[in-house]
Design a protein around this motif. Structure first.
Motif, short mmCIF file in Angstrom:
data_model
loop_
_atom_site.label_atom_id
_atom_site.label_comp_id
_atom_site.label_asym_id
_atom_site.label_seq_id
_atom_site.Cartn_x
_atom_site.Cartn_y
_atom_site.Cartn_z
N GLY A 18 0.90 -0.83 -0.24
CA GLY A 18 0.09 0.32 -0.35
C GLY A 18 0.97 1.38 0.16
N CYS A 19 2.38 1.29 -0.07
CA CYS A 19 2.95 2.65 0.13
C CYS A 19 4.10 2.38 -0.73
CB CYS A 19 3.90 2.46 1.43
SG CYS A 19 2.84 2.76 2.54
N TRP A 20 3.80 3.86 -1.75
CA TRP A 20 4.73 3.90 -3.31
C TRP A 20 6.71 4.10 -2.86
CZ3 TRP A 20 3.31 2.81 -8.02
CH2 TRP A 20 1.67 3.32 -7.73
N GLN A 21 7.33 3.43 -3.77
CA GLN A 21 8.78 3.51 -3.26
C GLN A 21 9.18 4.79 -3.53
OE1 GLN A 21 10.54 -0.38 -3.85
NE2 GLN A 21 9.24 -1.52 -2.22
N ALA A 22 10.82 4.94 -3.55
CA ALA A 22 10.92 6.54 -4.06
C ALA A 22 11.05 6.47 -5.45
CB ALA A 22 12.83 6.33 -3.98
N GLU A 23 10.43 7.43 -6.18
CA GLU A 23 10.26 7.05 -8.52
C GLU A 23 11.63 7.39 -9.03
OE1 GLU A 23 5.96 9.69 -8.31
OE2 GLU A 23 8.18 11.10 -8.34
N ALA A 24 11.83 6.73 -9.45
CA ALA A 24 13.03 6.79 -10.53
C ALA A 24 12.20 7.68 -11.57
CB ALA A 24 13.19 5.34 -10.90
N ARG A 25 12.69 8.80 -12.30
CA ARG A 25 12.63 9.83 -13.19
C ARG A 25 13.35 9.79 -14.18
NH1 ARG A 25 9.62 14.75 -12.69
NH2 ARG A 25 8.56 14.76 -10.35
N TRP A 26 12.87 9.83 -15.55
CA TRP A 26 13.30 9.54 -17.26
C TRP A 26 12.50 10.44 -17.62
CZ3 TRP A 26 12.63 4.83 -14.59
CH2 TRP A 26 13.34 4.32 -14.38
N PRO A 27 13.89 12.00 -17.79
CA PRO A 27 13.43 12.75 -19.01
C PRO A 27 13.02 12.38 -20.19
CG PRO A 27 15.85 13.88 -18.55
CD PRO A 27 15.15 12.24 -17.66
N GLY A 28 12.85 13.50 -20.99
CA GLY A 28 13.18 13.43 -22.57
C GLY A 28 11.77 12.53 -22.99
N LEU A 29 10.70 12.55 -23.01
CA LEU A 29 10.09 11.55 -22.97
C LEU A 29 9.35 11.41 -24.85
CD1 LEU A 29 7.37 10.01 -22.05
CD2 LEU A 29 6.01 11.81 -21.76
N PRO A 30 9.70 10.60 -25.82
CA PRO A 30 9.52 10.73 -26.51
C PRO A 30 8.28 10.05 -27.21
CG PRO A 30 10.49 7.69 -25.90
CD PRO A 30 10.41 9.14 -24.72
N LEU A 31 7.52 10.20 -25.86
CA LEU A 31 5.83 10.29 -26.70
C LEU A 31 5.63 11.50 -27.15
CD1 LEU A 31 4.65 7.23 -23.96
CD2 LEU A 31 5.18 7.46 -26.54
N GLN A 32 4.46 11.49 -27.48
CA GLN A 32 3.78 12.96 -28.23
C GLN A 32 2.33 12.88 -27.94
OE1 GLN A 32 5.59 14.45 -31.76
NE2 GLN A 32 7.94 14.79 -30.60
N ARG A 33 1.75 13.89 -27.46
CA ARG A 33 0.16 13.93 -27.89
C ARG A 33 -0.24 14.09 -29.08
NH1 ARG A 33 -0.67 19.31 -23.56
NH2 ARG A 33 -0.74 17.87 -21.92
N GLY A 34 -1.59 13.13 -29.69
CA GLY A 34 -1.69 13.04 -30.70
C GLY A 34 -1.21 11.69 -31.61
N ALA A 35 -0.31 11.53 -31.19
CA ALA A 35 0.64 10.42 -32.02
C ALA A 35 0.71 9.28 -31.54
CB ALA A 35 2.08 11.12 -32.21
N SER A 36 1.01 8.51 -32.49
CA SER A 36 1.27 6.69 -32.35
C SER A 36 2.23 6.39 -32.05
CB SER A 36 1.09 5.82 -34.00
OG SER A 36 0.01 6.07 -34.85
N PHE A 37 1.87 5.54 -31.18
CA PHE A 37 3.60 4.73 -30.51
C PHE A 37 3.10 3.25 -30.34
CE2 PHE A 37 -0.07 5.33 -27.40
CZ PHE A 37 0.35 3.96 -26.69
N LEU A 38 4.71 3.09 -30.16
CA LEU A 38 4.82 1.20 -29.93
C LEU A 38 5.76 0.87 -28.76
CD1 LEU A 38 4.24 -1.20 -31.01
CD2 LEU A 38 6.47 -1.36 -32.70
N ILE A 39 5.38 0.57 -27.56
CA ILE A 39 6.12 0.70 -26.59
C ILE A 39 6.05 -0.69 -26.59
CG2 ILE A 39 6.48 0.75 -24.04
CD1 ILE A 39 4.72 2.70 -24.37
N LEU A 40 6.93 -1.22 -25.91
CA LEU A 40 7.72 -3.04 -25.54
C LEU A 40 8.28 -2.65 -24.32
CD1 LEU A 40 7.89 -5.82 -27.27
CD2 LEU A 40 10.14 -5.09 -27.61
N PHE A 41 7.64 -4.33 -23.79
CA PHE A 41 8.64 -3.76 -22.75
C PHE A 41 9.22 -5.45 -22.45
CE2 PHE A 41 4.79 -1.51 -21.69
CZ PHE A 41 5.05 -0.28 -20.44
N LEU A 42 10.82 -5.59 -22.63
CA LEU A 42 11.23 -6.70 -22.48
C LEU A 42 12.16 -7.08 -20.91
CD1 LEU A 42 12.94 -8.66 -24.12
CD2 LEU A 42 14.49 -7.20 -24.68
N PHE A 43 11.00 -8.40 -20.73
CA PHE A 43 11.51 -8.55 -18.95
C PHE A 43 12.55 -9.39 -18.88
CE2 PHE A 43 6.61 -7.35 -19.49
CZ PHE A 43 6.84 -6.68 -18.50
#
Length: 314
Positions: free
Chosen positions: A93-118
């Motif tokens: 029930g508690c959030w841990q410390a955030e990890a933040r990444w700037p330079g978001l490569p997603l844009q409003r109004g644009a299509s995207f393909l995100i891949l999560f590789l474990f």
């Protein structure tokens, strides 16, 4: 197949979860078999023009009360001065410390393909084919069994895949190709030109769903004279998978039969100097011999059978 006829038992590693198309958000679904190193989840969609934020959560369960732990919380934010992504973990029930990444490569109004590789120690995330971040696990990956998607996002397709068995240690995201393409309709029978033939390290990817009408599934490679040096055929009459060569020569492939009605499949063919290596649903199943000159002379890929195609890439 009659209603009383049962499917052959398959190892869990051979069963792939079917893709999901145009789900209503918020969307929560079970991840068949949970997560493990080598598995991939692909998200194809659009960020709304006035979207503020969305999140993709890999959860440990799906209860509402108490709230489940979230092993991986992926949260792009567009409404701030500098758009960015937050990753985090919810535990007890508690959030841990955030990890933040700037330079978001997603844009409003644009299509995207995100891949999560474990991987073994962390999840790697690519956006539109480019590596963006990796997030080390804070909870065991084996606890994750649920995917949740929330917020300002239009999802076209969700894919659950295995890593390319031929390219481990090579390219980071070897088979992150979209299920839905704007430019082409994947009707069956399907024919695709091979203007330059096939070359070493080239991978042919075919993904689809078997329909109720049972006709043999075939994937043929033809040269410019119309000859067919080799065909991959799944026969529904005797439930066999085989390489078919000229003059009806046949070489059986020893593997569980995967091509049943309403079952999703993924075929990978890797071209190498000695021929073609085959993998089904992420499991390597050996190779067939074909010399390099024969591979270079190939000019057409043809797919037929009682299937619905989701992806053809080479």
């Amino acid at each position: 197949m009659s209603p009383e006829e049962k499917l052959d038992p398959l190892p869990d590693s051979f069963i792939l979860q079917p893709p999901v198309f145009h789900p209503v958000i918020p969307y929560v679904t079970t991840i068949f078999g949970g997560l493990h190193a080598g598995k991939m989840v692909m998200l194809q969609g659009v960020v709304p023009q006035h979207g503020h934020r969305f999140q993709v959560d890999f959860q440990c369960g799906c209860s509402l009360q108490p709230r489940p732990d979230i092993a991986i919380h992926f949260n792009p934010r567009f409404h701030t001065t500098k758009p960015h992504v937050i990753c985090n973990t919810l535990y007890g029930g508690c959030w841990q410390a955030e990890a933040r990444w700037p330079g978001l490569p997603l844009q409003r109004g644009a299509s995207f393909l995100i891949l999560f590789l474990f991987g073994n120690e962390a999840v790697k995330v690519s956006v539109n084919g480019h590596h963006f971040l990796h997030y080390p696990y804070r909870l065991p990956l084996s606890r994750v069994d649920t995917l949740g998607i929330f917020g300002d996002i239009l999802v076209k397709a969700i894919g659950f895949l295995n890593i390319n068995p031929f390219m481990e240690g090579g390219r980071e995201y070897p088979v992150g190709h979209p299920f839905l393409l704007k430019s082409s309709r994947l009707e069956v029978p399907c024919s695709r030109a091979l203007p330059q033939g096939l070359w070493p390290e080239q991978v042919i990817i075919v993904r689809g769903l078997v329909l109720q009408e049972l006709e043999d599934f075939t994937l043929s490679l033809r040269d410019k004279s119309g000859h067919i040096p080799v065909t991959l055929r799944a026969s529904f009459t005797d439930r066999t998978l085989a390489w078919i060569y000229p003059w009806r020569r046949k070489k059986l492939i020893l593997a569980p039969f995967l091509f049943y009605p309403q079952r999703f499949f993924e075929v990978l063919l890797l071209c190498h100097k000695g021929g073609l290596k085959l993998a089904l649903n992420g499991q390597g199943l050996g190779a067939t011999s074909l010399d390099q000159q024969a591979l270079e002379r190939l000019r057409e890929l043809r797919i037929s059978g009682s299937i619905k195609l989701y992806c053809v890439h080479y």
